[in-house]
Structure formats: C-alpha cells, structure tokens
Design a protein around this motif. Structure first.
Motif, PDB file in Angstrom:
ATOM      1  N   SER A   1     -59.739 -60.193 -28.910  1.00 57.41           N
ATOM      2  CA  SER A   1     -58.476 -58.889 -28.007  1.00 57.41           C
ATOM      3  C   SER A   1     -56.932 -58.810 -29.137  1.00 57.41           C
ATOM      4  CB  SER A   1     -57.750 -59.193 -27.224  1.00 57.41           C
ATOM      5  OG  SER A   1     -59.227 -59.012 -26.204  1.00 57.41           O
ATOM      6  N   LEU A   2     -56.804 -60.137 -30.371  1.00 56.45           N
ATOM      7  CA  LEU A   2     -55.572 -60.439 -30.899  1.00 56.45           C
ATOM      8  C   LEU A   2     -56.139 -60.115 -32.643  1.00 56.45           C
ATOM      9  CD1 LEU A   2     -54.984 -63.974 -29.665  1.00 56.45           C
ATOM     10  CD2 LEU A   2     -52.978 -61.717 -29.165  1.00 56.45           C
ATOM     11  N   THR A   3     -57.291 -60.339 -32.758  1.00 52.14           N
ATOM     12  CA  THR A   3     -57.829 -60.383 -33.868  1.00 52.14           C
ATOM     13  C   THR A   3     -57.504 -58.230 -34.030  1.00 52.14           C
ATOM     14  OG1 THR A   3     -59.492 -62.155 -34.635  1.00 52.14           O
ATOM     15  CG2 THR A   3     -60.093 -59.959 -35.365  1.00 52.14           C
ATOM     16  N   VAL A   4     -57.643 -57.755 -32.953  1.00 51.14           N
ATOM     17  CA  VAL A   4     -57.779 -56.216 -32.862  1.00 51.14           C
ATOM     18  C   VAL A   4     -56.232 -55.717 -32.777  1.00 51.14           C
ATOM     19  CG1 VAL A   4     -58.493 -54.087 -30.919  1.00 51.14           C
ATOM     20  CG2 VAL A   4     -59.933 -56.080 -30.743  1.00 51.14           C
ATOM     21  N   GLY A   5     -55.654 -56.567 -32.355  1.00 53.44           N
ATOM     22  CA  GLY A   5     -54.065 -56.040 -32.144  1.00 53.44           C
ATOM     23  C   GLY A   5     -53.598 -56.412 -33.785  1.00 53.44           C
TER      24      GLY A   5
ATOM     25  N   LEU B   1     -59.236 -48.611 -37.798  1.00 58.06           N
ATOM     26  CA  LEU B   1     -58.505 -48.760 -36.431  1.00 58.06           C
ATOM     27  C   LEU B   1     -60.374 -48.547 -36.487  1.00 58.06           C
ATOM     28  CD1 LEU B   1     -55.821 -46.266 -35.893  1.00 58.06           C
ATOM     29  CD2 LEU B   1     -55.872 -48.494 -35.505  1.00 58.06           C
ATOM     30  N   ASP B   2     -61.096 -47.607 -36.770  1.00 58.79           N
ATOM     31  CA  ASP B   2     -62.682 -47.648 -36.133  1.00 58.79           C
ATOM     32  C   ASP B   2     -63.262 -49.103 -36.596  1.00 58.79           C
ATOM     33  OD1 ASP B   2     -62.530 -45.180 -36.563  1.00 58.79           O
ATOM     34  OD2 ASP B   2     -63.253 -45.017 -38.906  1.00 58.79           O
ATOM     35  N   VAL B   3     -62.942 -49.978 -37.187  1.00 61.37           N
ATOM     36  CA  VAL B   3     -63.194 -51.071 -37.048  1.00 61.37           C
ATOM     37  C   VAL B   3     -62.247 -52.289 -36.038  1.00 61.37           C
ATOM     38  CG1 VAL B   3     -63.002 -53.771 -38.695  1.00 61.37           C
ATOM     39  CG2 VAL B   3     -63.365 -51.408 -39.977  1.00 61.37           C
ATOM     40  N   ALA B   4     -61.371 -51.563 -35.503  1.00 60.86           N
ATOM     41  CA  ALA B   4     -61.223 -53.280 -34.957  1.00 60.86           C
ATOM     42  C   ALA B   4     -61.754 -51.753 -33.496  1.00 60.86           C
ATOM     43  CB  ALA B   4     -59.755 -52.110 -34.745  1.00 60.86           C
TER      44      ALA B   4
ATOM     45  N   ALA C   1     -63.732 -54.405 -30.335  1.00 63.61           N
ATOM     46  CA  ALA C   1     -64.012 -54.209 -29.107  1.00 63.61           C
ATOM     47  C   ALA C   1     -64.724 -54.177 -28.133  1.00 63.61           C
ATOM     48  CB  ALA C   1     -62.152 -53.548 -29.364  1.00 63.61           C
ATOM     49  N   LEU C   2     -64.818 -53.450 -28.985  1.00 63.35           N
ATOM     50  CA  LEU C   2     -66.731 -52.933 -28.075  1.00 63.35           C
ATOM     51  C   LEU C   2     -67.652 -54.036 -28.169  1.00 63.35           C
ATOM     52  CD1 LEU C   2     -67.714 -49.282 -29.214  1.00 63.35           C
ATOM     53  CD2 LEU C   2     -66.684 -50.293 -27.112  1.00 63.35           C
ATOM     54  N   THR C   3     -67.976 -54.614 -29.202  1.00 65.37           N
ATOM     55  CA  THR C   3     -68.609 -55.845 -29.944  1.00 65.37           C
ATOM     56  C   THR C   3     -67.876 -57.204 -29.004  1.00 65.37           C
ATOM     57  OG1 THR C   3     -68.754 -55.257 -32.198  1.00 65.37           O
ATOM     58  CG2 THR C   3     -69.520 -57.455 -31.544  1.00 65.37           C
TER      59      THR C   3
END
Length: 90
Positions: free
Chosen positions: A41-45, A60-63, A67-69
């Motif tokens: 989650s922090l990596t998504v941030g 944001l697509d990568v994030a 997140a889904l993974t």
C-alpha cells in the motif's frame, strides 16, 4: 507544492522503514503478511505521489495494478491460513 511532495515522500519512507522492521521482527506469520500488505500500500502511495510530482498520470495505472495484485495476494493468504487452521484442528 514541492514541499508537500517531499514531505509526502519522507513520511512514506519512514512508514516503509517501520513496516519493514515489523516484517523482520514478526512475531507471527500473519503479522508479517500484514506488514507486506502495508508495504504494498505504501508503494502504491509512492507511485501516486511520483505521478503527481512528475505530471505523468500513466503511473496511476501501475499503482492500480499493484493495488489489485496486493489485494489478491492478501485474499490468497487468508484462504491459505483458513485451510491450514482447519487441518491443524483435525
């Protein structure tokens, strides 16, 4: 705005470091998995803040994919623990 971005990176970095400490110290397997989920989650941030800082919103697509993974990994681990608990009781 630049100060806010750097402050966000600093706070996310500190959070990532603390969750890594939790990952190493444990004490149990579920604690470590929660730490890994927090790190995801922090990596998504991080990716989100970087997308804002660089004005490249394709990140944001990568994030979203990350997140889904991470969510699917958490569901898989919960299912693994549930099955393991049933076998331990038998």
């Amino acid at each position: 705005m630049e100060i806010v971005i750097w402050l966000s990176f600093a706070i996310l970095s500190l959070s990532l470091l603390l969750s890594f400490v939790r990952l190493l110290r444990g004490p149990s397997l579920p604690d470590r998995v929660v730490a890994l989920e927090l790190m995801a989650s922090l990596t998504v941030g991080f990716i989100g803040v970087h997308a804002i800082a660089s004005q490249r919103f394709a990140f944001l697509d990568v994030a979203m994919v990350l997140a889904l993974t991470a969510f699917l990994a958490a569901v898989g681990f919960a299912r693994f623990l549930e099955k393991r608990g049933i076998h331990a009781d038998d």
